[in-house]
Scaffold this active site. Structure first.
Site, PDB file in Angstrom:
ATOM      1  N   LYS A  95      13.793 -12.474 -13.556  1.00 55.93           N
ATOM      2  CA  LYS A  95      13.480 -11.279 -14.357  1.00 55.93           C
ATOM      3  C   LYS A  95      12.438 -11.617 -15.403  1.00 55.93           C
ATOM      4  O   LYS A  95      11.496 -10.882 -15.618  1.00 55.93           O
ATOM      5  CB  LYS A  95      14.724 -10.751 -15.075  1.00 55.93           C
ATOM      6  N   CYS A 149       0.818  -1.210   0.000  1.00 53.77           N
ATOM      7  CA  CYS A 149       0.000   0.000   0.000  1.00 53.77           C
ATOM      8  C   CYS A 149       0.854   1.263   0.000  1.00 53.77           C
ATOM      9  O   CYS A 149       1.976   1.276   0.503  1.00 53.77           O
ATOM     10  CB  CYS A 149      -0.884   0.035   1.242  1.00 53.77           C
ATOM     11  N   ASN A 196      -1.146   1.276   5.931  1.00 50.92           N
ATOM     12  CA  ASN A 196      -0.273   0.299   5.263  1.00 50.92           C
ATOM     13  C   ASN A 196       0.266  -0.626   6.346  1.00 50.92           C
ATOM     14  O   ASN A 196       0.763  -0.144   7.363  1.00 50.92           O
ATOM     15  CB  ASN A 196       0.882   1.041   4.554  1.00 50.92           C
ATOM     16  N   GLY A 197       0.166  -1.941   6.114  1.00 51.06           N
ATOM     17  CA  GLY A 197       0.653  -2.891   7.113  1.00 51.06           C
ATOM     18  C   GLY A 197      -0.417  -3.922   7.404  1.00 51.06           C
ATOM     19  O   GLY A 197      -1.380  -4.068   6.648  1.00 51.06           O
ATOM     20  N   HIS A 203      19.333 -35.174 -12.764  1.00 50.77           N
ATOM     21  CA  HIS A 203      18.691 -35.735 -11.568  1.00 50.77           C
ATOM     22  C   HIS A 203      17.192 -35.466 -11.548  1.00 50.77           C
ATOM     23  O   HIS A 203      16.579 -35.494 -10.490  1.00 50.77           O
ATOM     24  CB  HIS A 203      19.380 -35.189 -10.314  1.00 50.77           C
ATOM     25  N   GLU A 210       8.789 -12.831 -13.692  1.00 50.68           N
ATOM     26  CA  GLU A 210       7.998 -11.883 -12.906  1.00 50.68           C
ATOM     27  C   GLU A 210       7.300 -10.846 -13.772  1.00 50.68           C
ATOM     28  O   GLU A 210       6.261 -10.336 -13.413  1.00 50.68           O
ATOM     29  CB  GLU A 210       8.846 -11.204 -11.806  1.00 50.68           C
ATOM     30  N   LYS A 257       6.515  -3.506  -5.112  1.00 50.36           N
ATOM     31  CA  LYS A 257       7.935  -3.162  -5.108  1.00 50.36           C
ATOM     32  C   LYS A 257       8.561  -3.430  -3.754  1.00 50.36           C
ATOM     33  O   LYS A 257       9.666  -3.932  -3.657  1.00 50.36           O
ATOM     34  CB  LYS A 257       8.085  -1.686  -5.494  1.00 50.36           C
ATOM     35  N   GLU A 263      18.682 -15.199 -11.295  1.00 56.21           N
ATOM     36  CA  GLU A 263      18.173 -13.843 -11.473  1.00 56.21           C
ATOM     37  C   GLU A 263      17.589 -13.670 -12.884  1.00 56.21           C
ATOM     38  O   GLU A 263      16.549 -13.037 -13.053  1.00 56.21           O
ATOM     39  CB  GLU A 263      19.294 -12.824 -11.206  1.00 56.21           C
ATOM     40  N   ARG A 316       4.645   0.735  -6.137  1.00 58.60           N
ATOM     41  CA  ARG A 316       4.606  -0.155  -4.976  1.00 58.60           C
ATOM     42  C   ARG A 316       3.639  -1.327  -5.197  1.00 58.60           C
ATOM     43  O   ARG A 316       3.696  -2.309  -4.463  1.00 58.60           O
ATOM     44  CB  ARG A 316       4.184   0.639  -3.730  1.00 58.60           C
ATOM     45  N   TRP A 325      -3.002  -2.572  -1.633  1.00 58.66           N
ATOM     46  CA  TRP A 325      -2.589  -3.896  -2.123  1.00 58.66           C
ATOM     47  C   TRP A 325      -3.255  -4.873  -1.164  1.00 58.66           C
ATOM     48  O   TRP A 325      -2.854  -4.983  -0.011  1.00 58.66           O
ATOM     49  CB  TRP A 325      -1.063  -3.984  -2.073  1.00 58.66           C
TER      50      TRP A 325
HETATM   51  O1  M6R Z   1      13.621  -4.182  -1.310  1.00 55.59           O
HETATM   52  P1  M6R Z   1      14.280  -5.526  -1.263  1.00 55.59           P
HETATM   53  O2  M6R Z   1      15.597  -5.551  -1.998  1.00 55.59           O
HETATM   54  O3  M6R Z   1      14.417  -6.074   0.114  1.00 55.59           O
HETATM   55  O4  M6R Z   1      13.301  -6.493  -2.056  1.00 55.59           O
HETATM   56  C1  M6R Z   1      13.553  -7.866  -2.102  1.00 55.59           C
HETATM   57  C2  M6R Z   1      12.744  -8.520  -3.207  1.00 55.59           C
HETATM   58  O5  M6R Z   1      11.379  -8.318  -2.983  1.00 55.59           O
HETATM   59  C3  M6R Z   1      13.116  -7.946  -4.578  1.00 55.59           C
HETATM   60  O6  M6R Z   1      14.479  -8.106  -4.841  1.00 55.59           O
HETATM   61  C4  M6R Z   1      12.306  -8.617  -5.688  1.00 55.59           C
HETATM   62  O7  M6R Z   1      12.632  -9.964  -5.787  1.00 55.59           O
HETATM   63  C5  M6R Z   1      12.570  -7.876  -6.987  1.00 55.59           C
HETATM   64  N1  M6R Z   1      11.673  -6.779  -7.121  1.00 55.59           N
HETATM   65  C6  M6R Z   1      12.483  -8.730  -8.173  1.00 55.59           C
HETATM   66  O8  M6R Z   1      12.815  -8.014  -9.325  1.00 55.59           O
END
Ligand code: M6R
Length: 608
Positions: A485, A2, A101-102, A504, A488, A603, A481, A27, A75
């Site tokens: 990328k 949020c 938020n929370g 395996h 997601e 985010k 990674e 966010r 959210w």
């Molecule tokens: O803000 P942070 O680096 O702690 O976030 C951790 C993950 O949520 C973040 O790296 C997430 O996996 C990425 N947005 C993916 O691209």
């Protein structure tokens, strides 16, 4: 997660609130709403869906006259994303209104209690409890009511609150969810993050846990939970407003991919002085660094992937054993920590709930902690014993690129610093490492030159069902990674496998035409990974390879090859990730996905 904004000042509040909410869109959210205090009391408008809907409903805010208000992007956690559950939430007679938020963890217990006292609930949210609880405790003094609910509510919260009896005042309070206050000319603001206030001010206060802020047009006053006034000093934010805008790019993600050479240079250059690694903010003496016998690297998502790479770098360069943990696992697995342990928490936002909990767990056991963080003044940055900032600037796209790249740099620097202090590399070797580090920004720039080739290739895979990534050692970390990328933002299923594990079980997934991306940057492992490429290819896979310039051999087994410049084996991730970021971006773009705001993702993951 949020987003919260609030404004009190001499201008119309609604357009400022909408503008701030647009800046917090990154966010992640599924509904939005604003409350404005005008001549006829407090009016609330809220709607499911994108902010554009709310914007149109209120004619850009014009329909809600008044110079103070609060706004929210939700959210969903408790209750479906619909108009009723969207914030703000009123108490019964609409004299108190709240955005949150929370997560209020004990909301069911509180709800039951309030219902027994005659309160009626109209939403499924945990937040509505706060509005009614404030009502229950309110006796004309907002501060007292807020302080009382802070004693009752368990969980995490950042709240923006208006009281009808107190025109011209906006209240804010936080615990474990981010909230800042901006001091601007002609009015003051609250927000979940800095980009929402940058248009109006760069002078920002970070509200600490269990602190309350009271804003009027001309004043900002802070209080602790006992309603005692607090003195706080504002921080001047160095970014300018353009840093948080698209600047001609179609998506923030592409802009941020292109910002990587600068972000890397900004993170790296100030920490290399006279041929040595100097991390000024590191409050650890050489002796203390020598005493460390074990390092835990703890993080989530992409930040965790940088940790997987760094295990190889720390162990290889500084000869310290490293364990890498997902923060959500670390916090519940009773890790064995002692005074010779260092716990490194990596986080772009500095607010990720699991990473913050892991940090607190380590601190509670008296263990030394170090945060690698991008957002200045964030919770992890403030609570860790040491912090190394990554100077990536604001990262808006949900899919991280430049923050990831700067985290890698900070981790290389730290590993080299440990190696320097512990004497595990010679001066001559150190000179070589530093020379190679300094070349990375230009080499990233060069690698970005593959953009068109990658876009063309990506367009052939828009309908793919599965895409796999394989590699060994650091190449496996890069694969993890690259796979994240892609999936997601494009919603194509993808997984990364340690190439040696294929036999395996996972090789059974390969079908005619399946795309397998192989990463080969570790010379001593080339042949091994190439054998795995042959294995998948002979089962019908199409193979894309990312490898070092000079490894022409790979063309014998790969159908499509991207070459990256030669660098030290420990630093190859910084270059090899670039084509994989571009690949993910162009597949998502070609599929018409909302690249910056992928579905269901936020985010900054501020709830568990
Ligand atoms: O803000 P942070 O680096 O702690 O976030 C951790 C993950 O949520 C973040 O790296 C997430 O996996 C990425 N947005 C993916 O691209």
């Amino acid at each position: 997660m949020c987003g919260i904004v609030g404004y009190v000042g001499e201008n119309q509040a609604a357009p400022i609130l909408l503008d701030g909410l647009y800046k917090l869109e990154y966010r992640g959210y599924d509904s939005a709403g604003i409350a404005v205090y005008g001549e006829d009391g407090i009016k609330v408008v809220k709607a499911r869906g994108r902010l554009k809907v709310l914007d149109e409903m209120t004619h850009g805010g014009e329909m809600l006259p008044g110079t103070m208000g609060i706004g929210h992007t939700r959210w969903a956690t408790h209750g479906a994303p619909n108009d009723t559950n969207a914030h703000p939430h009123f108490n019964k007679d609409e004299s108190i209104v709240v955005v949150h938020n929370g997560i209020i963890e004990n909301y069911l217990k509180l709800k039951k209690k309030l219902e027994s006292k005659g309160y009626e609930f109209c939403s499924d949210t945990d937040t509505e409890v706060v509005a009614h609880l404030l009502d229950y405790y309110y006796d004309g003094n907002p501060l007292t009511a807020i302080s009382k609910i802070m004693h009752r509510v368990e969980g995490s919260y950042a709240l923006g609150i208006l009281f009808k009896d107190h025109p011209g005042e906006v209240y804010a309070v936080r615990k474990d969810s981010p909230l800042i206050v901006g001091r601007a000319k002609g009015g003051n603001l609250i927000a979940s993050d800095v980009p929402a206030v940058l248009k109006y001010t760069r002078s920002v206060y970070f509200i600490d846990n269990e602190e309350i802020a009271k804003l009027t047009r001309d004043t900002i006053t802070f209080y602790n939970i006992d309603e005692e006034p607090l003195q706080k000093t504002p921080t001047e934010i160095a970014w300018d407003i353009t840093a948080a805008e698209k600047g001609g790019y179609e998506y923030f993600m592409l802009k941020e991919i292109y910002e990587q050479p600068k972000a890397i240079a900004d993170t790296l250059n100030p920490r290399i002085k006279d041929g040595r690694i100097v991390i000024e903010e590191l409050k650890m003496s050489d002796d203390e660094m020598r005493q460390i016998r074990k390092i835990f690297i703890v993080a989530c998502g992409s930040a965790y992937h940088t940790g997987v790479t760094s295990k190889y770098v720390f162990e290889g360069l500084a000869r310290i054993p490293v364990e890498v943990d997902l923060a959500s696992e670390f916090r519940y697995r009773s890790p064995i920590l002692d005074e010779q342990t260092l716990v490194i928490i990596i986080s772009q936002s500095g607010e990720t709930a699991d990473s913050l909990a892991a940090l607190r767990l380590a601190k509670s056991q008296g263990v030394r902690t170090l945060g690698i963080v991008n957002v200045v003044g964030s919770s992890i940055a403030r609570e860790a014993d040491n912090v190394i900032y990554t100077w990536a600037g604001p990262e808006i796209a949900v899919a991280t690129t430049k923050a990831y790249s700067t985290q890698l740099i900070a981790e290389y620097l730290l590993a080299l610093k440990f190696a320097q202090v512990r004497g595990t590399v010679t001066d001559e070797e150190m000179e070589g490492y530093i020379r190679e580090l300094k070349m990375i920004p230009d080499q990233v720039e060069l690698t970005l030159g593959n953009k068109e080739k990658i876009q063309k290739f990506a367009n052939r895979y828009l309908a793919a069902k599965d895409i796999f990534f394989i590699g060994r050692g650091i190449d496996y970390a890069i694969s993890m990674e690259g796979s994240l990328k892609l999936k997601e933002i494009s919603y194509i299923h993808s997984d990364a496998y340690a190439a040696g594990e294929l036999k395996h079980g996972t090789i059974s997934l390969i079908e005619e035409g399946t795309l397998v991306t192989a990463v080969l940057t570790q010379e001593e492992l080339y042949k091994k990974t190439m054998s795995n490429m042959v294995e998948v290819r002979s089962r019908g896979a199409f193979v894309m390879a990312v490898t070092n310039t000079g490894n022409q051999e790979v063309e014998k087994t790969a159908d499509f090859v991207i070459y990256i410049p030669q660098t030290n084996k420990y630093f190859t991730n910084s270059l090899a990730i670039i084509p994989l970021q571009l690949f993910g971006y162009y597949v998502a773009l070609g599929r018409g996905c909302d690249v910056d705001k992928p579905r269901n993702l936020a985010k900054s993951v501020t709830v568990e």
